[in-house]
Write a protein that holds these residues in place. Structure first.
Motif, PDB file in Angstrom:
ATOM      1  N   VAL A 241       0.842  -1.209   0.000  1.00  0.00           N
ATOM      2  CA  VAL A 241       0.000   0.000   0.000  1.00  0.00           C
ATOM      3  C   VAL A 241       0.871   1.250   0.000  1.00  0.00           C
ATOM      4  N   GLY A 242       0.523   2.172  -0.903  1.00  0.00           N
ATOM      5  CA  GLY A 242       1.248   3.436  -0.957  1.00  0.00           C
ATOM      6  C   GLY A 242       0.644   4.345  -2.000  1.00  0.00           C
ATOM      7  N   ALA A 243       0.599   5.641  -1.700  1.00  0.00           N
ATOM      8  CA  ALA A 243       0.097   6.640  -2.645  1.00  0.00           C
ATOM      9  C   ALA A 243      -1.313   6.313  -3.130  1.00  0.00           C
ATOM     10  N   GLY A 244      -2.081   5.621  -2.283  1.00  0.00           N
ATOM     11  CA  GLY A 244      -3.468   5.332  -2.637  1.00  0.00           C
ATOM     12  C   GLY A 244      -3.695   4.016  -3.357  1.00  0.00           C
ATOM     13  N   ARG A 245      -2.627   3.303  -3.706  1.00  0.00           N
ATOM     14  CA  ARG A 245      -2.799   2.004  -4.362  1.00  0.00           C
ATOM     15  C   ARG A 245      -2.683   0.883  -3.326  1.00  0.00           C
ATOM     16  N   VAL A 246      -3.572  -0.118  -3.453  1.00  0.00           N
ATOM     17  CA  VAL A 246      -3.551  -1.268  -2.546  1.00  0.00           C
ATOM     18  C   VAL A 246      -3.503  -2.537  -3.387  1.00  0.00           C
ATOM     19  N   ALA A 247      -2.606  -3.466  -3.049  1.00  0.00           N
ATOM     20  CA  ALA A 247      -2.535  -4.732  -3.790  1.00  0.00           C
ATOM     21  C   ALA A 247      -2.178  -5.868  -2.844  1.00  0.00           C
ATOM     22  N   ARG A 248      -2.794  -7.016  -3.085  1.00  0.00           N
ATOM     23  CA  ARG A 248      -2.449  -8.205  -2.296  1.00  0.00           C
ATOM     24  C   ARG A 248      -1.087  -8.730  -2.743  1.00  0.00           C
ATOM     25  N   VAL A 249      -0.273  -9.083  -1.778  1.00  0.00           N
ATOM     26  CA  VAL A 249       1.028  -9.706  -2.069  1.00  0.00           C
ATOM     27  C   VAL A 249       0.922 -11.145  -1.587  1.00  0.00           C
ATOM     28  N   PHE A 250       1.321 -12.099  -2.414  1.00  0.00           N
ATOM     29  CA  PHE A 250       1.184 -13.470  -1.942  1.00  0.00           C
ATOM     30  C   PHE A 250       2.419 -14.304  -2.228  1.00  0.00           C
ATOM     31  N   VAL A 251       2.531 -15.377  -1.458  1.00  0.00           N
ATOM     32  CA  VAL A 251       3.620 -16.331  -1.652  1.00  0.00           C
ATOM     33  C   VAL A 251       3.103 -17.389  -2.618  1.00  0.00           C
ATOM     34  N   ALA A 252       3.825 -17.625  -3.689  1.00  0.00           N
ATOM     35  CA  ALA A 252       3.387 -18.623  -4.670  1.00  0.00           C
ATOM     36  C   ALA A 252       4.497 -19.649  -4.881  1.00  0.00           C
TER      37      ALA A 252
END
Ligand code: NAI
Length: 298
Positions: A241-252
């Motif tokens: 998350v930063g500058a208004g963007r949010v994204a899921r981070v995952f272990v694959a």
């Protein structure tokens, strides 16, 4: 749809005297939470202490009609962590939310990093998050409700020069978050982590000057508050998350390569297949990924 509020809920935000934690505390209080604003009040490297920063944030909250309590205990000691949670219970009668945000930096290239520099950083980030969560956990269990938000970092998820201690700590928090997600599930205790980027005293010398206006702490805190809300059922996840963007981070895990005759040479000869990135172990079901990974080995 109604706005998300925290009326009747009690939150602890560690390291809330400056930067991201301050912004999280202000937002939670604005939305109705009673907040324990914890901050040891030391320098960026963890040296020194002052009750001033936590008190200033509490003043801001109460001036706006919110309820908050300042606390200057150290998250990295068992007594400090207990005292932080005790302050919430004694003053506000319960604890619903823990935001583990307190952090320090002791950057040094790997070859020059001292044991003390390594331990000091792990103590605040990993031990501190463990200790404060552990102090709150039995109370959350008893009320069958709790929300824990840990603070990881892109430096931990992806590595960063000069931050062997910090990146170890921040990836350690991913493991802690996932296990807390599994162990808290039955008691409706959800745990997630953020990996933020924001312009604070921790990053102002590292980020380009033009980031100051865009990468504000206020553009991170809404995610923390959402993850801390009772309507958020997600657990064990990590979000960039930063500058208004949010994204899921995952272990694959990739599709992999298997043989009944594993040798150094067969590994060498199949290195491209081993390195393949096409996702195979789906990063969806918390608690089942390790089992799925083992199943793929059979
Ligand atoms: P900051 O230095 O403004 O805030 C950290 C706060 O933690 C300070 O107010 C400090 O007094 C407090 N603290 C330090 N040791 C403590 C202890 N033992 N007990 C209680 N409080 C203590 O820095 P910032 O950027 O707001 O960092 C907040 C968190 O976000 C940290 O965990 C940091 O590692 C993490 N983070 C920040 C990023 C950024 O871009 N600013 C990037 C990735 C992670």
């Amino acid at each position: 749809m109604q706005d998300l509020r925290f009326d009747g809920k009690v939150a602890v935000v560690t390291g809330a005297g400056h930067g991201l934690g301050r912004s999280h505390a202000l937002l939670l209080a604005e939305r109705g939470a009673k907040v324990v604003v914890n901050d040891l009040g030391g320098a960026l490297d963890g040296s020194g202490a002052s009750a001033g920063p936590a008190a200033e944030v509490v003043e801001l909250i109460t001036k706006d009609g919110g309820e908050a309590l300042a606390n200057a205990d150290n998250v990295a000691t068992p007594e400090g962590a207990q005292a932080i949670v005790r302050a919430a219970l004694d003053t506000f009668g319960r604890i619903d939310i823990v935001v583990n945000n307190a952090g320090i930096l002791r950057d040094r290239s790997f070859g020059k990093m001292s044991v003390e520099e390594f331990d000091a950083v792990l103590a605040v980030h990993v031990r501190g998050s463990f200790l404060v969560s552990r102090a709150a956990f039995p109370h959350m269990k008893e009320q069958a409700y709790g929300r824990i938000v840990n603070t990881s970092s892109p430096a931990g998820l992806f590595g960063n020069f000069g931050q062997a201690n910090y990146s170890t700590a921040k990836m350690g928090l991913v493991g802690l978050t996932k296990t807390l997600g599994i162990e808290g599930a039955r008691a409706n205790i959800r745990a997630n982590a953020i990996a933020p980027v924001a312009w604070t005293r921790m990053t102002e010398e590292l980020l380009p000057a033009e980031f100051e206006a865009r990468f504000t702490p206020e553009r991170v805190s809404p995610l923390v508050a959402y993850l801390a809300h009772e309507s958020c059922e997600t657990t064990g996840e990590v979000f960039s998350v930063g500058a208004g963007r949010v994204a899921r981070v995952f272990v694959a895990e990739g599709p992999g390569w298997r043989t009944d005759d594993l040798t150094l040479e067969s590994i060498r000869d199949n290195w491209d297949a081993i390195m393949a990135e096409q996702p195979y172990i789906q990063p969806t079901r918390l608690g089942q990924q390790a089992a799925a990974s083992m199943q793929a080995m059979l």
